[in-house]
Design a protein around this motif. Structure first.
Motif, mmCIF file in Angstrom:
data_model
loop_
_atom_site.group_PDB
_atom_site.id
_atom_site.type_symbol
_atom_site.label_atom_id
_atom_site.label_comp_id
_atom_site.label_asym_id
_atom_site.label_seq_id
_atom_site.Cartn_x
_atom_site.Cartn_y
_atom_site.Cartn_z
ATOM 1 N N ALA A 1 0.834 -1.209 0.000
ATOM 2 C CA ALA A 1 0.000 0.000 0.000
ATOM 3 C C ALA A 1 0.869 1.261 0.000
ATOM 4 O O ALA A 1 0.595 2.213 -0.747
ATOM 5 N N LEU A 2 1.921 1.268 0.793
ATOM 6 C CA LEU A 2 2.785 2.457 0.883
ATOM 7 C C LEU A 2 3.502 2.711 -0.447
ATOM 8 O O LEU A 2 3.645 3.860 -0.883
ATOM 9 N N ALA A 3 3.958 1.635 -1.088
ATOM 10 C CA ALA A 3 4.619 1.795 -2.392
ATOM 11 C C ALA A 3 3.632 2.354 -3.422
ATOM 12 O O ALA A 3 3.981 3.222 -4.227
ATOM 13 N N GLU A 4 2.403 1.863 -3.366
ATOM 14 C CA GLU A 4 1.375 2.320 -4.301
ATOM 15 C C GLU A 4 1.026 3.801 -4.052
ATOM 16 O O GLU A 4 0.851 4.579 -4.989
ATOM 17 N N LEU A 5 0.944 4.184 -2.781
ATOM 18 C CA LEU A 5 0.661 5.596 -2.452
ATOM 19 C C LEU A 5 1.758 6.502 -3.008
ATOM 20 O O LEU A 5 1.480 7.574 -3.555
ATOM 21 N N ARG B 1 -6.708 1.213 15.969
ATOM 22 C CA ARG B 1 -6.203 0.049 16.713
ATOM 23 C C ARG B 1 -6.342 -1.205 15.864
ATOM 24 O O ARG B 1 -7.214 -2.018 16.094
ATOM 25 N N GLU B 2 -5.490 -1.315 14.871
ATOM 26 C CA GLU B 2 -5.623 -2.439 13.955
ATOM 27 C C GLU B 2 -4.249 -2.811 13.450
ATOM 28 O O GLU B 2 -3.299 -2.034 13.602
ATOM 29 N N SER B 3 -4.128 -3.941 12.828
ATOM 30 C CA SER B 3 -2.849 -4.283 12.229
ATOM 31 C C SER B 3 -2.627 -3.317 11.064
ATOM 32 O O SER B 3 -3.570 -2.914 10.380
ATOM 33 N N ILE B 4 -1.385 -2.969 10.861
ATOM 34 C CA ILE B 4 -1.050 -1.959 9.870
ATOM 35 C C ILE B 4 -1.377 -2.429 8.450
ATOM 36 O O ILE B 4 -1.866 -1.661 7.615
ATOM 37 N N GLY B 5 -1.146 -3.715 8.190
ATOM 38 C CA GLY B 5 -1.444 -4.257 6.869
ATOM 39 C C GLY B 5 -2.940 -4.208 6.569
ATOM 40 O O GLY B 5 -3.367 -3.796 5.488
ATOM 41 N N ALA B 6 -3.746 -4.610 7.550
ATOM 42 C CA ALA B 6 -5.200 -4.609 7.372
ATOM 43 C C ALA B 6 -5.704 -3.179 7.174
ATOM 44 O O ALA B 6 -6.510 -2.910 6.281
ATOM 45 N N ALA B 7 -5.216 -2.253 7.997
ATOM 46 C CA ALA B 7 -5.692 -0.867 7.927
ATOM 47 C C ALA B 7 -5.352 -0.231 6.574
ATOM 48 O O ALA B 7 -6.220 0.346 5.910
ATOM 49 N N LEU B 8 -4.095 -0.344 6.165
ATOM 50 C CA LEU B 8 -3.695 0.295 4.905
ATOM 51 C C LEU B 8 -4.296 -0.428 3.699
ATOM 52 O O LEU B 8 -4.672 0.207 2.709
ATOM 53 N N GLY B 9 -4.407 -1.749 3.804
ATOM 54 C CA GLY B 9 -5.028 -2.519 2.730
ATOM 55 C C GLY B 9 -6.477 -2.104 2.503
ATOM 56 O O GLY B 9 -6.894 -1.879 1.371
ATOM 57 N N GLU B 10 -7.214 -1.987 3.604
ATOM 58 C CA GLU B 10 -8.609 -1.544 3.528
ATOM 59 C C GLU B 10 -8.706 -0.141 2.916
ATOM 60 O O GLU B 10 -9.538 0.152 2.066
ATOM 61 N N MET B 11 -7.806 0.729 3.390
ATOM 62 C CA MET B 11 -7.843 2.122 2.938
ATOM 63 C C MET B 11 -7.617 2.259 1.434
ATOM 64 O O MET B 11 -8.229 3.089 0.777
ATOM 65 N N MET B 12 -6.717 1.423 0.904
ATOM 66 C CA MET B 12 -6.422 1.525 -0.523
ATOM 67 C C MET B 12 -7.656 1.279 -1.387
ATOM 68 O O MET B 12 -7.760 1.808 -2.487
ATOM 69 N N LYS B 13 -8.589 0.492 -0.861
ATOM 70 C CA LYS B 13 -9.813 0.220 -1.626
ATOM 71 C C LYS B 13 -10.673 1.487 -1.766
ATOM 72 O O LYS B 13 -11.549 1.548 -2.627
ATOM 73 N N LEU B 14 -10.429 2.466 -0.898
ATOM 74 C CA LEU B 14 -11.245 3.688 -0.913
ATOM 75 C C LEU B 14 -10.610 4.789 -1.762
ATOM 76 O O LEU B 14 -11.215 5.833 -1.987
ATOM 77 N N LEU B 15 -9.375 4.602 -2.169
ATOM 78 C CA LEU B 15 -8.684 5.688 -2.900
ATOM 79 C C LEU B 15 -8.799 5.497 -4.427
ATOM 80 O O LEU B 15 -8.803 4.398 -4.916
#
Ligand code: ZN
Length: 249
Positions: A88-92, A235-249
Motif C-alpha cells: 500500500a505504501l509503495a502504491e501511495l 487500533r488495527e494491524s497496519i497491513g489490514a488498515a492500509l489494505g482496507e484504505m487503498m480500496k477507498l482511494l
C-alpha cells in the motif's frame, strides 16, 4: 470503517504525507520482533544474553562469532515478502500521495515492494562493508560460510578484514545524513502516519517532535505514548488498515 475512511480523507487532502514505521510493519511479513517477549526469551535461552547485548557494539567487538551467530540466525529474513502495508505504501508513493517512508526496520521490504524514498534509520541488512578497506558486499556473501572465518565471521576477499552489516548496533550513533533527512521529512509533513511502533524505541519518539503539520495518525494494535496528541488512532494491524484504505482511494 469510519476511521479508515477518515484516514483516506486525510491522505487525499494532504500535500505532503510521510509514513513512519516500526517493527510491527515487518512482523506481518513473518519477521519476528527481537524486542518482543518471545524474542527476549529466545535470546536469553539460546545465546545467554539479551538482544540489546547481542546486538551491541561492545559485544560485536568482543565476541564477533557470537554476534554473527545471533545476527544471522535472527535478523536476516532473506525470503520474507512485502505484506499489504509495504504494498500500500509503495502504491501511495507511485500515485504521488506519499512523499517518504521512514523505517526502523533493516529488512529492505519497503524497497522490495517498490518504495523509492525510504529513510532507513537503522541501516539495512542488505548492505555490508569491510571494516578495513570499505569494499561493499552482498547479503549472500556474508551468509555463505565459505566467505567466513570458522564458517561464521565474514572476511573480506580483497584484504582479509572483517565484514560487517551496515546496520546500527546498540551503542552506535545513527547516520547523520539519514537523521537530518528524517527530521526534515517529518518537519515538512502535513500528514504524518505512524504505524507498527509503540514509539518506545530510540530515536522514534524524539524524531516525532519535529512534526509541526496538520494531522498525526497512529496505527498500532496497542497503545502508544503519542496517542493523546494524535488526530486519529486506529487500533488495527497496519497491513489490514492500509489494505482496507487503498480500496477507498
Ligand atoms: Zn577489505
Amino acid at each position: 470503517m469510519t476511521q479508515i475512511k477518515e484516514l483516506a480523507g486525510f491522505i487525499q487532502r494532504s500535500k505532503n504525507t510521510v509514513f513512519f514505521g516500526g517493527a510491527g510493519v515487518s512482523t506481518e511479513s513473518g519477521i519476528p520482533d527481537f524486542r518482543s517477549e518471545s524474542g527476549l526469551y529466545a535470546a536469553q535461552q539460546v545465546y545467554g544474553n539479551s538482544p540489546e547485548e547481542l546486538l551491541s557494539h561492545s559485544l560485536f567487538e568482543r565476541e564477533p562469532a557470537l554476534f554473527f551467530r545471533y545476527y544471522k540466525e535472527n535478523l536476516i529474513a532473506k525470503d520474507a515478502k512485502p505484506n499489504a502495508a509495504h504494498i500500500a505504501l509503495a502504491e501511495l508513493e507511485k500515485r504521488g500521495l506519499l512523499q517518504a517512508v521512514i523505517t526502523q526496520n533493516i529488512d529492505g521490504l519497503h524497497q522490495a515492494a517498490g518504495s523509492k524514498n525510504v529513510l532507513e534509520l537503522h541501516g539495512s541488512n542488505w548492505r555490508q562493508y569491510c571494516l578495513a578497506c570499505g569494499v561493499r558486499f552482498s547479503l549472500e556473501y556474508i551468509i555463505d560460510p565459505a566467505n567466513c572465518k570458522d564458517g561464521i565471521i565474514p572476511v573480506c576477499d580483497k584484504c582479509g578484514g572483517m565484514v560487517r552489516p551496515d546496520v546500527v548496533l546498540y551503542g552506535e550513533g545513527l547516520d547523520d545524513a539519514v537523521v537530518i533527512a528524517t527530521a526534515r521529512a517529518i518537519a515538512d509533513a502535513e500528514l504524518l502516519i505512524v504505524g507498527g511502533t509503540s514509539l518506545a524505541v530510540y530515536p522514534a519518539a524524539g524524531l516525532l517532535r519535529h512534526f509541526a503539520g496538520g494531522a498525526l495518525v497512529l496505527i498500532n494494535k496497542s497503545e502508544t505514548s503519542a496517542d493523546r496528541s494524535a488526530q486519529l488512532v486506529i487500533r488495527e494491524s497496519i497491513g489490514a488498515a492500509l489494505g482496507e484504505m487503498m480500496k477507498l482511494l
